[in-house]
Scaffold this active site. Sequence first.
Site, PDB file in Angstrom:
ATOM      1  N   HIS A 182      49.607  42.937  32.816  1.00 49.98           N
ATOM      2  CA  HIS A 182      48.800  43.433  33.948  1.00 49.98           C
ATOM      3  C   HIS A 182      48.436  42.292  34.879  1.00 49.98           C
ATOM      4  O   HIS A 182      47.304  41.842  34.865  1.00 49.98           O
ATOM      5  CB  HIS A 182      47.535  44.100  33.429  1.00 49.98           C
TER       6      HIS A 182
ATOM      7  N   ILE B 132      45.731  40.261  37.170  1.00 54.46           N
ATOM      8  CA  ILE B 132      44.388  40.721  37.524  1.00 54.46           C
ATOM      9  C   ILE B 132      43.788  41.440  36.317  1.00 54.46           C
ATOM     10  O   ILE B 132      44.502  42.060  35.532  1.00 54.46           O
ATOM     11  CB  ILE B 132      44.364  41.647  38.774  1.00 54.46           C
TER      12      ILE B 132
ATOM     13  N   GLY C  46      40.491  47.045  35.883  1.00 54.66           N
ATOM     14  CA  GLY C  46      39.165  47.519  36.256  1.00 54.66           C
ATOM     15  C   GLY C  46      38.436  48.202  35.122  1.00 54.66           C
ATOM     16  O   GLY C  46      37.218  48.058  34.980  1.00 54.66           O
ATOM     17  N   VAL C  47      39.163  48.940  34.296  1.00 56.59           N
ATOM     18  CA  VAL C  47      38.504  49.634  33.183  1.00 56.59           C
ATOM     19  C   VAL C  47      37.902  48.632  32.197  1.00 56.59           C
ATOM     20  O   VAL C  47      36.902  48.939  31.548  1.00 56.59           O
ATOM     21  CB  VAL C  47      39.455  50.614  32.464  1.00 56.59           C
TER      22      VAL C  47
ATOM     23  N   GLU D 239      34.136  48.327  30.793  1.00 53.26           N
ATOM     24  CA  GLU D 239      33.858  48.113  29.367  1.00 53.26           C
ATOM     25  C   GLU D 239      32.913  46.926  29.177  1.00 53.26           C
ATOM     26  O   GLU D 239      31.994  46.983  28.356  1.00 53.26           O
ATOM     27  CB  GLU D 239      35.156  47.881  28.588  1.00 53.26           C
TER      28      GLU D 239
END
Length: 168
Positions: free
Chosen positions: A66, A72, A75-76, A80
């Site tokens: 990723h 990067i 976002g999840v 978290e």
Amino acid sequence: MAPAEASAEPAERSEKGESFGLDRILRMIPHRYPFLMIDAIRDLHQRERAVGIKNVTINEPHFTGHFPDHAIMPGVLAIEAMAQTAAVLVVHSLGMEGRGMLVYFMTIDEARFRKPVFPGDRLELHVAVERNKGRVWRFKGEGRVEGVVVSEATFSAMIMDPPEKPAV
């Protein structure tokens, strides 16, 4: 260095709230590498707010996919990290450190991803309690890099007792 080998920061109290390091976080939440998303806590005010710190490094496993040519932080995972900060806030506020409490996500609302987070960034996770009713807590969270909001969400979680261990 693996998280369990990291040196401990002593707890400090000031007008800014309590601050502490990885060893104490590991006593409050069950997450471990590679899924532990916070390295330190600062400005913790019981039942009100806390700031989690995530030092984003290129050697984290999600960066291999990723994205290989433009790493990067997903976002999840920033969301978290907010939830883990909130879990530390709840466990500390209730005086349940070392009891193996679990804090489960119930909802994630209004999640926004404003800017990417890159290896080398210091992600600050600002979490504030919106309300608490029994075992259910609702939070507003923001991820910031160098003071700029990069992600935000409103979320709720439920604190649970640790599962009973079967007799051997």
